[in-house]
Motif scaffolding. Structure first.
Motif, PDB file in Angstrom:
ATOM      1  N   ALA A  47      16.260  54.768-158.491  1.00 25.30           N
ATOM      2  CA  ALA A  47      18.255  54.386-157.942  1.00 25.30           C
ATOM      3  C   ALA A  47      19.255  55.893-157.623  1.00 25.30           C
ATOM      4  O   ALA A  47      19.834  56.542-157.571  1.00 25.30           O
ATOM      5  CB  ALA A  47      18.378  54.213-159.803  1.00 25.30           C
ATOM      6  N   GLY A 105      15.980  45.515-157.161  1.00 27.89           N
ATOM      7  CA  GLY A 105      17.140  45.464-158.095  1.00 27.89           C
ATOM      8  C   GLY A 105      18.442  46.093-157.099  1.00 27.89           C
ATOM      9  O   GLY A 105      18.475  46.540-156.166  1.00 27.89           O
ATOM     10  N   GLU A 106      19.469  45.004-157.976  1.00 29.41           N
ATOM     11  CA  GLU A 106      20.702  45.462-157.452  1.00 29.41           C
ATOM     12  C   GLU A 106      20.952  46.475-156.936  1.00 29.41           C
ATOM     13  O   GLU A 106      22.394  47.376-156.122  1.00 29.41           O
ATOM     14  CB  GLU A 106      21.959  44.729-157.941  1.00 29.41           C
ATOM     15  CG  GLU A 106      21.923  43.418-157.782  1.00 29.41           C
ATOM     16  CD  GLU A 106      22.118  42.972-156.120  1.00 29.41           C
ATOM     17  OE1 GLU A 106      22.867  43.600-155.754  1.00 29.41           O
ATOM     18  OE2 GLU A 106      21.781  41.352-155.687  1.00 29.41           O
ATOM     19  N   ASP A 107      20.411  47.661-158.346  1.00 27.09           N
ATOM     20  CA  ASP A 107      20.937  49.355-157.952  1.00 27.09           C
ATOM     21  C   ASP A 107      20.395  49.243-157.153  1.00 27.09           C
ATOM     22  O   ASP A 107      20.769  51.089-156.586  1.00 27.09           O
ATOM     23  CB  ASP A 107      20.905  49.383-159.487  1.00 27.09           C
ATOM     24  CG  ASP A 107      18.907  49.823-159.848  1.00 27.09           C
ATOM     25  OD1 ASP A 107      18.788  48.664-159.958  1.00 27.09           O
ATOM     26  OD2 ASP A 107      19.096  50.469-160.263  1.00 27.09           O
ATOM     27  N   LYS A 108      19.205  49.404-156.569  1.00 29.07           N
ATOM     28  CA  LYS A 108      18.437  50.355-155.702  1.00 29.07           C
ATOM     29  C   LYS A 108      19.274  49.758-154.241  1.00 29.07           C
ATOM     30  O   LYS A 108      18.836  50.371-153.639  1.00 29.07           O
ATOM     31  CB  LYS A 108      16.882  50.145-156.040  1.00 29.07           C
ATOM     32  CG  LYS A 108      16.100  50.710-157.206  1.00 29.07           C
ATOM     33  CD  LYS A 108      14.893  50.900-157.575  1.00 29.07           C
ATOM     34  CE  LYS A 108      14.985  51.521-158.866  1.00 29.07           C
ATOM     35  NZ  LYS A 108      13.319  51.993-158.663  1.00 29.07           N
ATOM     36  N   LYS A 109      18.741  48.628-154.569  1.00 26.50           N
ATOM     37  CA  LYS A 109      19.599  47.963-152.858  1.00 26.50           C
ATOM     38  C   LYS A 109      21.483  48.619-152.371  1.00 26.50           C
ATOM     39  O   LYS A 109      21.199  49.384-150.960  1.00 26.50           O
ATOM     40  CB  LYS A 109      19.986  46.808-153.370  1.00 26.50           C
ATOM     41  CG  LYS A 109      20.525  45.749-151.750  1.00 26.50           C
ATOM     42  CD  LYS A 109      20.853  44.585-152.344  1.00 26.50           C
ATOM     43  CE  LYS A 109      21.499  43.877-150.479  1.00 26.50           C
ATOM     44  NZ  LYS A 109      21.395  42.027-151.198  1.00 26.50           N
ATOM     45  N   THR A 110      21.958  49.066-153.671  1.00 32.57           N
ATOM     46  CA  THR A 110      23.148  50.361-153.448  1.00 32.57           C
ATOM     47  C   THR A 110      22.255  51.390-153.134  1.00 32.57           C
ATOM     48  O   THR A 110      23.634  52.360-152.080  1.00 32.57           O
ATOM     49  CB  THR A 110      23.755  50.016-155.208  1.00 32.57           C
ATOM     50  OG1 THR A 110      24.857  48.578-155.095  1.00 32.57           O
ATOM     51  CG2 THR A 110      25.595  50.802-154.700  1.00 32.57           C
ATOM     52  N   TRP A 136      12.990  43.840-149.913  1.00 37.99           N
ATOM     53  CA  TRP A 136      14.367  43.835-151.560  1.00 37.99           C
ATOM     54  C   TRP A 136      13.795  42.751-152.196  1.00 37.99           C
ATOM     55  O   TRP A 136      13.906  41.370-151.225  1.00 37.99           O
ATOM     56  CB  TRP A 136      15.404  44.455-150.995  1.00 37.99           C
ATOM     57  CG  TRP A 136      16.427  44.390-152.264  1.00 37.99           C
ATOM     58  CD1 TRP A 136      16.876  44.806-153.170  1.00 37.99           C
ATOM     59  CD2 TRP A 136      17.213  43.261-152.455  1.00 37.99           C
ATOM     60  NE1 TRP A 136      17.337  44.795-154.045  1.00 37.99           N
ATOM     61  CE2 TRP A 136      18.127  43.618-153.599  1.00 37.99           C
ATOM     62  CE3 TRP A 136      17.504  41.919-152.023  1.00 37.99           C
ATOM     63  CZ2 TRP A 136      19.198  42.800-154.634  1.00 37.99           C
ATOM     64  CZ3 TRP A 136      18.407  40.996-152.109  1.00 37.99           C
ATOM     65  CH2 TRP A 136      18.938  41.774-153.193  1.00 37.99           C
ATOM     66  N   SER A 137      13.940  43.068-153.524  1.00 40.93           N
ATOM     67  CA  SER A 137      13.478  41.699-154.244  1.00 40.93           C
ATOM     68  C   SER A 137      14.575  41.874-155.146  1.00 40.93           C
ATOM     69  O   SER A 137      15.166  43.417-155.354  1.00 40.93           O
ATOM     70  CB  SER A 137      12.407  42.070-155.038  1.00 40.93           C
ATOM     71  OG  SER A 137      12.832  40.644-155.650  1.00 40.93           O
ATOM     72  N   PRO A 138      15.706  40.789-155.630  1.00 42.58           N
ATOM     73  CA  PRO A 138      16.516  41.383-156.478  1.00 42.58           C
ATOM     74  C   PRO A 138      16.279  40.999-158.253  1.00 42.58           C
ATOM     75  O   PRO A 138      16.664  41.658-158.890  1.00 42.58           O
ATOM     76  CB  PRO A 138      17.248  40.035-156.878  1.00 42.58           C
ATOM     77  CG  PRO A 138      16.545  38.987-155.918  1.00 42.58           C
ATOM     78  CD  PRO A 138      15.382  39.462-155.169  1.00 42.58           C
ATOM     79  N   VAL A 139      15.005  40.999-157.902  1.00 42.81           N
ATOM     80  CA  VAL A 139      14.252  41.190-159.554  1.00 42.81           C
ATOM     81  C   VAL A 139      12.654  41.510-159.469  1.00 42.81           C
ATOM     82  O   VAL A 139      11.829  41.394-158.272  1.00 42.81           O
ATOM     83  CB  VAL A 139      14.257  40.113-160.729  1.00 42.81           C
ATOM     84  CG1 VAL A 139      16.081  39.927-160.268  1.00 42.81           C
ATOM     85  CG2 VAL A 139      14.486  38.338-159.566  1.00 42.81           C
TER      86      VAL A 139
END
Length: 139
Positions: A47, A105-110, A136-139
């Motif tokens: 992150a 995860g969303e935090d890493k996508k951001t 990217w994967s959400p989980v």
């Protein structure tokens, strides 16, 4: 992992028993350098936008990102409880014929979106994004 079609692959452990991270990096560079280029590299990203063990703010980061860096470099993450370690240098990682970045995860996508507008000194993953396929994967 080195079975069937992958049985011809070479595995080089980034561990040098009895040596600290500085001596280990020197010794491991001698083993890694003759085996470059890398066929495929899969990079993760924290992150904080670090990848491999190329941490933003680490005093060794600019040396590890230099095109003349040894294949393996010592690294001491700053502001964390992480231990000193060795990492493939950016130069060694950039030899890869294929680069994949895997984030979850969303935090890493951001963080990944933010990294795309930052310099590699502030977001080390940014150095590899132009030539990478991102997964990217959400989980």
């Amino acid at each position: 992992l080195l079975v069937n079609s992958a049985s011809a692959a070479r595995y080089i452990a980034l561990y040098a028993p009895g040596l600290d991270h500085v001596g280990g990096a020197r010794a491991l560079s001698q083993q890694v350098a003759p085996n470059l280029p890398i066929d495929v590299v899969v990079l993760g990203m924290g992150a904080d936008m670090h990848t491999a063990s190329l941490f933003p703010g680490a005093p060794e980061l600019s040396l590890a990102q230099d095109a003349r860096a040894d294949a393996v470099m010592p690294m001491v993450p700053v502001g964390s409880d992480l231990e000193p370690r060795v990492t493939l240098s950016a130069q060694a990682l950039e030899t890869a014929r294929q680069t994949h970045v895997l984030i979850i995860g969303e935090d890493k996508k951001t963080a990944l979106a933010q990294a795309q507008s930052l310099s590699p000194i502030d977001a080390p993953i940014a150095q590899f994004l132009p030539n990478a396929t991102v997964h990217w994967s959400p989980v």
